[in-house]
Scaffold this active site. Structure first.
Site, PDB file in Angstrom:
ATOM      1  CB  CYS A  45     -14.177   1.324   0.350  1.00  9.67           C
ATOM      2  SG  CYS A  45     -13.702   3.050   0.457  1.00  9.67           S
ATOM      3  NE  ARG A  56      -3.841   0.568   2.007  1.00  8.21           N
ATOM      4  CZ  ARG A  56      -5.041   0.634   2.572  1.00  8.21           C
ATOM      5  NH1 ARG A  56      -5.241   1.399   3.635  1.00  8.21           N
ATOM      6  NH2 ARG A  56      -6.060  -0.061   2.093  1.00  8.21           N
ATOM      7  CG  ASP A 112     -13.542   6.503  -0.560  1.00  9.26           C
ATOM      8  OD1 ASP A 112     -13.490   6.300   0.668  1.00  9.26           O
ATOM      9  OD2 ASP A 112     -12.520   6.525  -1.277  1.00  9.26           O
ATOM     10  CG  HIS A 149      -8.396  -0.071  -2.583  1.00 13.39           C
ATOM     11  ND1 HIS A 149      -7.624  -1.182  -2.289  1.00 13.39           N
ATOM     12  CD2 HIS A 149      -9.043   0.240  -1.421  1.00 13.39           C
ATOM     13  CE1 HIS A 149      -7.796  -1.498  -1.008  1.00 13.39           C
ATOM     14  NE2 HIS A 149      -8.657  -0.659  -0.467  1.00 13.39           N
ATOM     15  NE  ARG A 196     -10.684  -5.406   0.929  1.00 13.41           N
ATOM     16  CZ  ARG A 196      -9.964  -4.367   1.336  1.00 13.41           C
ATOM     17  NH1 ARG A 196     -10.561  -3.334   1.880  1.00 13.41           N
ATOM     18  NH2 ARG A 196      -8.646  -4.317   1.169  1.00 13.41           N
ATOM     19  CD  GLN A 226     -13.036  -1.791  -0.346  1.00 13.57           C
ATOM     20  OE1 GLN A 226     -12.218  -1.737   0.557  1.00 13.57           O
ATOM     21  NE2 GLN A 226     -14.275  -2.230  -0.144  1.00 13.57           N
TER      22      GLN A 226
HETATM   23  N1  NVA Z   1      -9.956   6.805  -1.003  1.00 19.22           N
HETATM   24  C1  NVA Z   1      -9.549   6.324   0.298  1.00 19.22           C
HETATM   25  C2  NVA Z   1      -9.790   4.852   0.390  1.00 19.22           C
HETATM   26  C3  NVA Z   1      -9.454   4.232   1.713  1.00 19.22           C
HETATM   27  C4  NVA Z   1      -9.697   2.764   1.749  1.00 19.22           C
HETATM   28  C5  NVA Z   1      -8.094   6.670   0.524  1.00 19.22           C
HETATM   29  O1  NVA Z   1      -7.295   6.496  -0.406  1.00 19.22           O
HETATM   30  O2  NVA Z   1      -7.743   7.125   1.617  1.00 19.22           O
HETATM   31  N1   CP Z   2     -11.245  -0.142   2.762  1.00 18.95           N
HETATM   32  C1   CP Z   2      -9.957  -0.234   3.129  1.00 18.95           C
HETATM   33  O1   CP Z   2      -9.061  -0.559   2.338  1.00 18.95           O
HETATM   34  O2   CP Z   2      -9.762   0.010   4.445  1.00 18.95           O
HETATM   35  P1   CP Z   2      -8.361   0.187   5.185  1.00 18.95           P
HETATM   36  O3   CP Z   2      -7.810   1.518   4.754  1.00 18.95           O
HETATM   37  O4   CP Z   2      -8.718   0.158   6.641  1.00 18.95           O
HETATM   38  O5   CP Z   2      -7.450  -0.931   4.788  1.00 18.95           O
END
Ligand code: NVA
Ligand code: CP
Length: 308
Positions: free
Chosen positions: A265, A103, A225, A130, A293, A133
């Site tokens: 999400c 990540r 989101d 992502h 998930r 997800q």
């Molecule tokens: N769009 C959000 C998704 C988190 C799972 C982010 O990138 O922070």
């Molecule tokens: N939805 C998701 O990926 O959550 P986290 O940021 O908690 O991993």
């Protein structure tokens, strides 16, 4: 399936069906309390440059349940943060691990890691995409509605990694997608172009607009989101201003089908992109998304690390 899972774009529909089939099986095994350990002796390294609750825990637990192990690698503890190249990091990790979950911010870093690693690399979220997800979200919709072809998903909010991934995932599976985002926050242009081509092949619809009310008309699913994704915290005030009429609230969901399902999400910022009455309502399936998930990612791990 390819060695890596960096984007849904590179998956065929058969690849996705295979992941879902394995997820169904693994979910059934888990619910029956049976032990199944195809990844015995395999170790997943999990590099995180951003926070995570769901992704980290579900992958880590998934590896243990499949008989393997997982190592959480906070990026600040790696020599990568002190200038070791991505290529060298990939070559070194390939000698110890059986797979890497990452990540990070720049999507190019994940691509580069995958290019130099001999082991599977899984994208656990970048600023652009992502995939894990959205694969589990599509699985959740299929589980709920039985059929996904022709289902209309209305995404209201930031044209971010989640919106970009939906743009590839929805038309690939024959779903219609409408995205409503304010000016300046629309999804990635190249991805929109790709989505339109995929939709043409699969006889589905892709629409990008600025009006959330028009977006949710006849929607089977409303998805949203956060307005401020990880890494964008410095833009909080201007984003609030831009997104204030994009909240998913009771007034908005009334414009969709009566049977509309609400998805997010998570993590959610209640009172910002979604109200508590909507996310806690009977129409909300956000915790089904979370639960799946685990099963979908176990399917991915079994296929990529187990050599299925
Ligand atoms: N769009 C959000 C998704 C988190 C799972 C982010 O990138 O922070
Ligand atoms: N939805 C998701 O990926 O959550 P986290 O940021 O908690 O991993």
């Amino acid at each position: 399936m390819n060695k890596d899972l960096l984007t849904i774009y590179n998956l065929t529909r058969d690849d996705i069906e295979e992941i879902f089939e394995r997820a169904d099986h693994l979910k059934m095994i888990r619910e029956k309390g049976r032990v199944y350990q195809p990844l015995k002796g395999k170790i997943l390294g999990m590099i995180f440059k951003k926070a995570s609750t769901r992704t980290r825990i579900s992958f880590e637990v998934g590896m243990y349940q499949l008989g393997g192990g997982a190592i959480y690698l906070n990026s600040s503890d790696l020599q990568w943060e002190r200038g070791e190249s991505i290529a060298d990091t990939a070559k070194v990790l390939s000698q110890y691990l059986d797979g890497i979950l990452i990540r990070t911010f720049a999507h190019e870093e994940v691509e580069r890691l995958a290019e130099y690693a001999d082991i599977p690399v899984i994208n656990g979220l970048t600023d652009l995409l992502h995939p894990c997800q959205i694969l589990s979200d599509i699985y959740t919709i299929k589980e709920r509605l039985g059929e996904i072809k022709g289902v209309k998903i209305a995404y209201v909010g930031d044209g971010n990694n989640i919106a970009n991934t939906w743009l590839i995932g929805a038309p690939k599976m024959g779903m219609d997608i409408s995205i409503a985002s304010p000016k300046g926050y629309q999804p990635n242009k190249e991805i929109v172009e790709k989505a339109i081509l995929i939709a043409r092949d699969n006889k589905s619809r892709v629409e990008i607009m600025k009006d959330p009310f028009r977006c949710v008309k006849d929607a089977d699913i409303i998805y949203t989101d956060v307005w401020v994704s990880m890494g964008k915290e410095g833009e909080r005030e201007e984003r609030w201003e831009a997104f204030k009429s994009f909240q998913v609230n009771l007034d908005l969901i009334k414009r969709a089908k009566d049977s509309v399902l609400i998805m997010h999400c998570l993590p959610a910022h209640r009172g910002e992109e979604i109200t508590s009455e909507v996310i806690d309502s009977e129409r909300s399936i956000v915790f089904d998304q979370t639960r799946n998930r685990l099963h979908v990612q176990k399917g991915i791990l079994e296929i990529l690390l187990g050599g299925r």
